[in-house]
Design an enzyme around this catalytic site. Structure first.
Site, PDB file in Angstrom:
ATOM      1  N   PRO A 119    -131.948 116.145  50.748  1.00 47.46           N
ATOM      2  CG  PRO A 119    -129.783 115.621  50.031  1.00 47.46           C
ATOM      3  CD  PRO A 119    -130.556 116.183  51.193  1.00 47.46           C
ATOM      4  CB  CYS A 178    -125.992 107.611  47.625  1.00 40.66           C
ATOM      5  SG  CYS A 178    -127.405 106.653  47.065  1.00 40.66           S
ATOM      6  CE  LYS A 213    -128.042 113.747  53.372  1.00 39.70           C
ATOM      7  NZ  LYS A 213    -128.094 112.388  52.793  1.00 39.70           N
ATOM      8  CG  HIS A 232    -127.558 109.463  57.335  1.00 48.00           C
ATOM      9  ND1 HIS A 232    -128.040 108.649  56.337  1.00 48.00           N
ATOM     10  CD2 HIS A 232    -128.222 109.092  58.454  1.00 48.00           C
ATOM     11  CE1 HIS A 232    -128.946 107.818  56.840  1.00 48.00           C
ATOM     12  NE2 HIS A 232    -129.073 108.071  58.118  1.00 48.00           N
ATOM     13  CG  ASN A 258    -129.667 113.339  57.670  1.00 42.69           C
ATOM     14  OD1 ASN A 258    -129.235 112.445  56.944  1.00 42.69           O
ATOM     15  ND2 ASN A 258    -130.944 113.633  57.749  1.00 42.69           N
ATOM     16  N   GLY A 259    -130.475 112.221  60.533  1.00 41.09           N
ATOM     17  CA  GLY A 259    -130.787 110.825  60.814  1.00 41.09           C
ATOM     18  C   GLY A 259    -131.830 110.679  61.896  1.00 41.09           C
ATOM     19  CG  ASP A 260    -133.100 107.575  62.625  1.00 41.93           C
ATOM     20  OD1 ASP A 260    -133.489 107.385  61.458  1.00 41.93           O
ATOM     21  OD2 ASP A 260    -132.315 106.817  63.213  1.00 41.93           O
TER      22      ASP A 260
END
Ligand SMILES: Cc1cc2nc3c(=O)[nH]c(=O)nc-3n(C[C@H](O)[C@H](O)[C@H](O)COP(=O)(O)O)c2cc1C
Length: 331
Positions: A18, A102, A141, A171, A204-206
């Site tokens: 997202p 976030c 998330k 993340h 998630n991440g990079d």
């Protein structure tokens, strides 16, 4: 094969992250056609939804061809979260995702997004409220924790699973890291290896290349990978990764023609969905990403971002196709 409620996902699914002002229906359509297995809307404010704010409502738009698709909401108030889950329910996405990750100030300050990372009891209550408001599967998330001294993802995962959350995307950064510094996936692996955890865990991440995706798949044992920034202007990333997993070989990279077609489709679908004027204006920020590193493109980029009617834009694209017909991409 990972399952979220009744949604059966392919083995090791690739998820489109997202992303506010990016993961709208035109962009999702493009990513779907290039191999994304599960996609999410941009985050939607629960307060905005219940206030009937136009911008929030518009983000509820989903289309059958993009299924399975999730709608992501955020908020810091239980009642608003329950009510907004009910509203999301009416458009029948395949799942509802809650954003507890976030780091942006306007979200954190409302006690939502990553702000909740400091208060796991509140996170659990907010999640329960969403589950109460919907029959759809609910996923979350989030990030590793607030900062490096308060990494609490292990507790978070167990408590969320215990109340019925059906998948967790992590993340691999803390809130304090924002988008900088090293993303440490070893914490994700630890959650995945916790014998108490049975829900799918997505990392998630990079992730920005097929090699890295394979390395992380093997090293961290996750159930799938979510990709964000690497897909912006480069939707090919999904099928490139799938091809590499299947064959061990790198797929040929997108040609100039592929890039032109992707950017043009993105523009056409944006105009269809947002209306001509807004579609044209909002597409302007994407051209740089599609045409990174192309020799002599500056002039055409300038024309793409200053032309403001449909037919003239199609003429510019036609001219770009002609001029770059024999262009060899340098990677
Ligand atoms: C422009 C932008 C907008 C984002 N908006 C959201 C959002 O609406 N909801 C969310 O959960 N994460 C959002 N994120 C975070 C991404 O989903 C993802 O977690 C982050 O970019 C790390 O993944 P990546 O390294 O693959 O980009 C956003 C990130 C970017 C770059």
């Amino acid at each position: 094969m990972p399952k979220i409620g009744n949604i059966l996902l392919p083995d090791f699914p690739l998820l489109l992250a997202p992303m506010e002002d990016v993961s709208d229906p035109p962009f999702r359509r493009l990513c779907k056609s290039h191999g994304a297995d599960l996609m999410y809307s941009e985050f939607i404010s629960s307060e905005g939804l219940i206030r009937d704010a136009m911008k929030s409502k518009q983000k509820l738009d989903i289309f059958d061809y993009e299924r399975p698709v999730g709608i992501q909401i955020f908020g810091g108030d239980e009642e608003a979260m329950e009510l907004s889950a009910k509203i999301v329910d009416t458009v029948q996405p395949d799942l509802i995702d809650i954003n507890f990750g976030c780091p942006v100030k306007k979200v954190v300050c409302k006690g939502a997004g990553a702000g909740v990372l400091k208060d796991v009891d509140l996170m659990v209550r907010l999640t329960k409220a969403v589950i109460k408001g919907t029959n759809l599967p609910v996923t979350v998330k989030t990030r590793l924790g607030w900062d490096e001294n308060s990494i609490n993802i292990d507790e978070v995962a167990e408590r969320l699973q215990d109340i019925g959350v059906q998948a967790l995307t992590i993340h691999a950064r803390t809130r304090a890291q924002m988008y900088k510094g090293h993303s440490d996936w070893s914490h994700i692996a630890r959650v995945k290896n916790n014998p108490r955890i049975s829900m799918p865990i997505f990392g998630n991440g990079d992730i920005d290349s097929p090699e890295k995706a394979l390395e992380y798949k093997n090293k961290y044992g996750i159930d799938g990978i979510m990709i964000g920034r690497a897909a912006i202007g480069y939707p090919w990333i999904f099928n490139e990764i799938k091809h590499y997993f299947a064959t061990g070989e790198k797929r040929s990279l997108p040609s100039m023609n592929d890039r032109i077609e992707a950017a043009r489709n993105h523009l056409i679908w944006s105009m269809e969905w947002k209306g001509e004027r807004l579609g044209i204006v909002e597409m302007r920020r994407h051209y740089t990403n599609y045409f990174k590193g192309i020799h002599g493109f500056k002039e055409y980029k300038q024309r793409l971002v200053t032309t403001d009617d449909h037919n003239s834009l199609m003429d510019v694209f036609k001219e770009i196709s002609d001029v770059y017909a024999n262009y060899i991409m340098e990677y």
